[in-house]
Design a protein around this motif. Structure first.
Motif, PDB file in Angstrom:
ATOM      1  N   THR A   1       1.520   2.940   2.780  1.00 28.70           N
ATOM      2  CA  THR A   1       0.960   3.617   3.813  1.00 28.70           C
ATOM      3  C   THR A   1       1.353   3.349   5.149  1.00 28.70           C
ATOM      4  O   THR A   1       0.830   3.749   6.145  1.00 28.70           O
TER       5      THR A   1
ATOM      6  N   HIS B   1      -8.499   0.352   6.101  1.00 31.47           N
ATOM      7  CA  HIS B   1      -8.010  -0.922   6.881  1.00 31.47           C
ATOM      8  C   HIS B   1      -8.837  -1.179   7.890  1.00 31.47           C
ATOM      9  O   HIS B   1      -9.624  -0.428   8.647  1.00 31.47           O
TER      10      HIS B   1
ATOM     11  N   ASP C   1      -5.215   4.557   2.019  1.00 32.19           N
ATOM     12  CA  ASP C   1      -5.704   2.988   2.091  1.00 32.19           C
ATOM     13  C   ASP C   1      -6.686   3.195   3.261  1.00 32.19           C
ATOM     14  O   ASP C   1      -7.159   4.343   3.708  1.00 32.19           O
TER      15      ASP C   1
ATOM     16  N   GLY D   1      -5.856  -0.614  -0.531  1.00 30.30           N
ATOM     17  CA  GLY D   1      -5.246   0.627  -0.812  1.00 30.30           C
ATOM     18  C   GLY D   1      -5.226   1.063  -2.229  1.00 30.30           C
ATOM     19  O   GLY D   1      -5.648   0.355  -3.286  1.00 30.30           O
TER      20      GLY D   1
ATOM     21  N   LYS E   1      -6.629  -4.660   4.347  1.00 32.70           N
ATOM     22  CA  LYS E   1      -6.151  -3.411   4.068  1.00 32.70           C
ATOM     23  C   LYS E   1      -6.458  -3.113   2.288  1.00 32.70           C
ATOM     24  O   LYS E   1      -6.033  -3.884   1.738  1.00 32.70           O
TER      25      LYS E   1
ATOM     26  N   ARG F   1      -2.806   3.509  -4.933  1.00 30.72           N
ATOM     27  CA  ARG F   1      -1.285   3.850  -5.206  1.00 30.72           C
ATOM     28  C   ARG F   1      -0.978   4.072  -6.480  1.00 30.72           C
ATOM     29  O   ARG F   1      -0.572   3.455  -7.381  1.00 30.72           O
TER      30      ARG F   1
ATOM     31  N   SER G   1       0.775  -1.128   0.121  1.00 31.23           N
ATOM     32  CA  SER G   1      -0.254  -0.015  -0.096  1.00 31.23           C
ATOM     33  C   SER G   1       1.000   1.269   0.061  1.00 31.23           C
ATOM     34  O   SER G   1       0.349   2.373  -0.580  1.00 31.23           O
TER      35      SER G   1
END
Length: 417
Positions: free
Chosen positions: A144, A345, A343, A333, A331, A335, A142
């Motif tokens: 993050t 989660h 994200d 995400g 999660k 990107r 992710s």
């Protein structure tokens, strides 16, 4: 800025059978500071007393401030030796602060002190560092992790859930007859307190410790690792770990996979050891990245099993009467490029302390990385805790605690050098 320093060892030629080669030294680190806002997170024995909102200036323990120095040198055809020292240096750790401790003492954390030899037949590492299964449950595309890390208690871990006024206890007389319901005495919660750290954890395979570790060369798409060492106060636990990590191409994108197992054997004959039973942790994670859209999905499942002693299994006031803790995490995400990562989660730990309880978190995160050396991030999350009714050994009192959620909003900067 990271830099490399080459030193030619020409004078060593006459002293060794191996040819001289350049030594590369790398020095680096990072500073990661954040502002954390919390609502309904209280200090120990102060549940609901004082302000219900607080701001904290913290060092983000998801990826703390640190300094490292490492060096590598080629020995001969395909053989390399090196070492790494990494030290965390931070104050106001994000998992230590609470309303009565907005400022905590500065801390120096020895994270890694390693020496290694890397060969065509695998890599051998000796010293303080990650075991073979470490992070196999944290595979994540992710981007993050600095704000939405797999271990949810690293931001706000010392904050405690406020007991609701609706919490009550049922009482019985000596003959087992029900005598009525009574409200909790919130000043004396009788083992019904819980912090975020006490309610949710990702069970990361015993963490860093002193060990010897072997990592195989790639076997197809995978690397197999094994380690043995000691952990705990005075080295009270002998830790064995195995892990498998893989990164591979799959239809539509890429995938990361990790599977691990650790066994911590308690050295009870050690005066500084524990009288508890062995701890087994097993599980793993997978993360998929869709190349054309930037969408990614990460899943994790890790279990921690420890057989209870007779005293623990019969003493209902003990904080732990669960033999199996279970962590689950998902999660989603997005990107689209290297500069932006988003994200959402959800994670939960079941039976962290007692049976029939659940600590959970739901959150969102965003990271902006205009360069490899600089991150701006922000995120929000809500922690919840549930504990089923539990009764004392005598059966004369049964507790029904209810907890307020804890909301945490965090924003910060990470600067690497």
């Amino acid at each position: 800025m990271r830099f490399f320093k080459s030193m030619l060892a020409a004078g060593v030629v006459g002293l060794t059978a191996f040819p001289a080669s350049a030594l590369e030294v790398e020095v680096g680190g990072q500073v990661n500071r954040a502002v954390m806002y919390a609502k309904d997170g209280y200090s120990a024995n102060n549940l609901g007393v004082g302000s219900d909102t607080e701001f904290y200036h913290v060092d983000n323990r998801n990826s703390p401030t640190r300094f490292n120095i490492g060096g590598t040198q080629r020995l001969f055809g395909g053989w390399t030796a090196g070492a790494l020292i990494e030290v965390g240096v931070f104050s106001n750790a994000s998992n230590d602060v609470d309303p009565t401790a907005k400022n905590t003492d500065p801390e120096v954390d020895e994270r890694i002190t390693d020496a290694f030899v890397d060969t065509p037949y695998g890599k051998v590492t000796l010293g303080l560092g990650e075991g073979a299964a470490y992070n196999t449950g944290r595979r994540d595309y992710s981007g993050t992790g600095v704000i939405s890390f797999r271990n949810p208690n690293l931001i706000g871990g010392s904050l405690r859930y406020k007991l609701k006024s609706s919490s009550f206890k049922r009482t019985f007389d000596g003959s087992g007859n029900f005598t009525g319901n009574e409200p909790f005495d919130l000043a004396n919660p009788a083992q019904n307190e819980s912090s975020i750290s006490g309610s949710i954890r990702d069970y990361n395979f015993e963490g860093r410790h002193n060990r010897i570790r072997y990592d195989s060369p790639r076997i197809g798409p995978a690397t197999v690792s094994a380690s043995a060492g000691h952990d705990g106060d005075g080295g009270a636990s002998s830790v064995l770990q195995v892990g498998v990590k893989s990164g591979l191409r799959v239809p539509g994108g890429r995938m990361l996979v990790g599977v691990g197992y650790s066994r911590a054997t308690q050295n009870n004959e050690d005066p500084g050891g524990s009288d508890g039973e062995d701890v087994n942790i097993y599980g793993g994670s997978v993360s998929y990245f869709h190349s054309s859209t930037g969408l990614n999905l990460s899943l994790a499942a890790v279990n921690r099993a420890q057989k209870l002693t007779e005293e623990e299994s019969t003493d209902t006031f003990d904080a732990t009467n669960s033999e199996l803790g279970q962590f689950r995490y998902v999660k989603l995400g997005y990107r689209p490029n290297r500069q932006h990562a988003f994200d959402i989660h959800y994670g939960e730990t079941r039976d962290r302390n007692k049976e029939d309880e659940k600590g959970s978190v739901i959150g969102v995160g965003y990271v902006w990385s205009p360069t490899d050396m600089f991150d701006v991030y922000g995120g929000a999350k809500i922690h919840s805790f549930e504990r089923a009714e539990w009764c004392t050994t005598s059966g004369r009192t049964c507790y029904n605690p209810k907890y307020e959620d804890i909301t945490i909003v965090t924003t910060g900067l990470r600067v690497k050098f």
